[in-house]
Design a protein around this motif. Structure first.
Motif, PDB file in Angstrom:
ATOM      1  N   HIS A  53     -33.714   7.256  20.056  1.00  0.00           N
ATOM      2  CA  HIS A  53     -33.276   8.308  19.130  1.00  0.00           C
ATOM      3  C   HIS A  53     -33.525   7.855  17.685  1.00  0.00           C
ATOM      4  O   HIS A  53     -34.082   8.609  16.872  1.00  0.00           O
ATOM      5  CB  HIS A  53     -31.793   8.571  19.377  1.00  0.00           C
ATOM      6  CG  HIS A  53     -31.223   9.765  18.697  1.00  0.00           C
ATOM      7  ND1 HIS A  53     -30.334  10.608  19.306  1.00  0.00           N
ATOM      8  CD2 HIS A  53     -31.370  10.255  17.447  1.00  0.00           C
ATOM      9  CE1 HIS A  53     -29.973  11.566  18.482  1.00  0.00           C
ATOM     10  NE2 HIS A  53     -30.589  11.363  17.332  1.00  0.00           N
ATOM     11  N   ILE A  54     -33.139   6.622  17.373  1.00  0.00           N
ATOM     12  CA  ILE A  54     -33.321   6.070  16.023  1.00  0.00           C
ATOM     13  C   ILE A  54     -34.803   6.039  15.651  1.00  0.00           C
ATOM     14  O   ILE A  54     -35.199   6.484  14.566  1.00  0.00           O
ATOM     15  CB  ILE A  54     -32.704   4.660  15.918  1.00  0.00           C
ATOM     16  CG1 ILE A  54     -31.175   4.730  15.988  1.00  0.00           C
ATOM     17  CG2 ILE A  54     -33.164   3.951  14.638  1.00  0.00           C
ATOM     18  CD1 ILE A  54     -30.497   3.380  16.177  1.00  0.00           C
ATOM     19  N   LEU A  84     -36.106   9.518  14.993  1.00  0.00           N
ATOM     20  CA  LEU A  84     -35.640  10.032  13.700  1.00  0.00           C
ATOM     21  C   LEU A  84     -36.406   9.416  12.534  1.00  0.00           C
ATOM     22  O   LEU A  84     -36.758  10.114  11.583  1.00  0.00           O
ATOM     23  CB  LEU A  84     -34.148   9.759  13.522  1.00  0.00           C
ATOM     24  CG  LEU A  84     -33.200  10.823  14.037  1.00  0.00           C
ATOM     25  CD1 LEU A  84     -31.758  10.345  13.940  1.00  0.00           C
ATOM     26  CD2 LEU A  84     -33.369  12.122  13.285  1.00  0.00           C
ATOM     27  N   SER A 106     -38.514  11.891  10.249  1.00  0.00           N
ATOM     28  CA  SER A 106     -37.846  12.188   8.975  1.00  0.00           C
ATOM     29  C   SER A 106     -38.856  12.238   7.844  1.00  0.00           C
ATOM     30  O   SER A 106     -39.870  11.550   7.855  1.00  0.00           O
ATOM     31  CB  SER A 106     -36.777  11.148   8.666  1.00  0.00           C
ATOM     32  OG  SER A 106     -37.381   9.913   8.356  1.00  0.00           O
ATOM     33  N   SER A 148     -28.494   4.979   7.779  1.00  0.00           N
ATOM     34  CA  SER A 148     -27.741   4.808   9.022  1.00  0.00           C
ATOM     35  C   SER A 148     -26.681   5.889   9.163  1.00  0.00           C
ATOM     36  O   SER A 148     -26.377   6.322  10.276  1.00  0.00           O
ATOM     37  CB  SER A 148     -27.132   3.412   9.103  1.00  0.00           C
ATOM     38  OG  SER A 148     -26.288   3.176   8.006  1.00  0.00           O
ATOM     39  N   ILE A 195     -28.460   8.901  10.584  1.00  0.00           N
ATOM     40  CA  ILE A 195     -28.751   8.671  12.000  1.00  0.00           C
ATOM     41  C   ILE A 195     -27.471   8.795  12.821  1.00  0.00           C
ATOM     42  O   ILE A 195     -27.462   9.418  13.886  1.00  0.00           O
ATOM     43  CB  ILE A 195     -29.412   7.295  12.220  1.00  0.00           C
ATOM     44  CG1 ILE A 195     -30.779   7.260  11.533  1.00  0.00           C
ATOM     45  CG2 ILE A 195     -29.558   6.992  13.709  1.00  0.00           C
ATOM     46  CD1 ILE A 195     -31.409   5.886  11.461  1.00  0.00           C
ATOM     47  N   SER A 211     -26.687  12.289  13.547  1.00  0.00           N
ATOM     48  CA  SER A 211     -27.559  12.857  14.565  1.00  0.00           C
ATOM     49  C   SER A 211     -27.159  12.382  15.968  1.00  0.00           C
ATOM     50  O   SER A 211     -27.153  13.165  16.916  1.00  0.00           O
ATOM     51  CB  SER A 211     -29.015  12.480  14.289  1.00  0.00           C
ATOM     52  OG  SER A 211     -29.862  12.974  15.291  1.00  0.00           O
ATOM     53  N   ILE A 216     -24.848   2.261  14.868  1.00  0.00           N
ATOM     54  CA  ILE A 216     -26.260   2.447  14.510  1.00  0.00           C
ATOM     55  C   ILE A 216     -26.805   1.199  13.834  1.00  0.00           C
ATOM     56  O   ILE A 216     -27.904   0.740  14.153  1.00  0.00           O
ATOM     57  CB  ILE A 216     -26.426   3.689  13.598  1.00  0.00           C
ATOM     58  CG1 ILE A 216     -25.985   4.958  14.326  1.00  0.00           C
ATOM     59  CG2 ILE A 216     -27.851   3.791  13.074  1.00  0.00           C
ATOM     60  CD1 ILE A 216     -26.714   5.230  15.638  1.00  0.00           C
TER      61      ILE A 216
END
Length: 139
Positions: free
Chosen positions: A11-12, A15, A19, A25, A28, A31, A39
């Protein structure tokens, strides 16, 4: 069970890739719907693995390698730290007086190592870029 760190790490990375401009962070965490501390811990693992570079302030973070070259196996190895690199732990100290207890460890070792090899092969054949492309196609 593999912890959610694995999917949160993907996911990180997604993103960061998707982005526009700097990403924090806190963004994130919003999200992912978790605490920014969680995170930052995962980002630290990704950074140690050479997948992202994080800078305090406005510049935020960026991918160190192209997303096409980051496989699920890279992410798994970055954030999941199995003891002795073995996915399946076999219980110890079985009863040597029992036919099962005496033989279960040896009987389980090879099939479980083969299962791990197959899982890692599958992870190595999937890139984070494939996931990003799939998400982009849904927009």
């Amino acid at each position: 069970m593999i912890s959610s760190r694995f999917t949160v790490a993907i996911h990180i990375l997604a993103l960061i890739e998707m982005s526009e401009g700097s990403i924090t962070s806190a963004y994130i965490a919003g999200s992912v719907n978790t605490n920014p501390v969680v995170i930052r811990r995962i980002m630290s693992l990704l950074s140690k693995a050479g997948l992202i570079e994080s800078r305090p302030g406005v510049t935020g973070m960026k991918l160190v390698r192209p997303l096409e070259s980051i496989t699920f196996l890279d992410v798994y190895r970055a954030v999941e730290v199995p003891e002795n690199d073995v996915l399946f732990a076999i219980h110890q100290n079985s009863n040597p007086q029992c036919v099962v207890g005496r033989n279960v460890q040896n009987a389980l070792e090879e099939p479980l190592l083969e299962a791990q090899r197959q899982m890692e092969l599958s992870l190595a054949n999937t890139t984070v870029a494939q996931v990003v492309r799939q998400m982009e196609s849904k927009q």
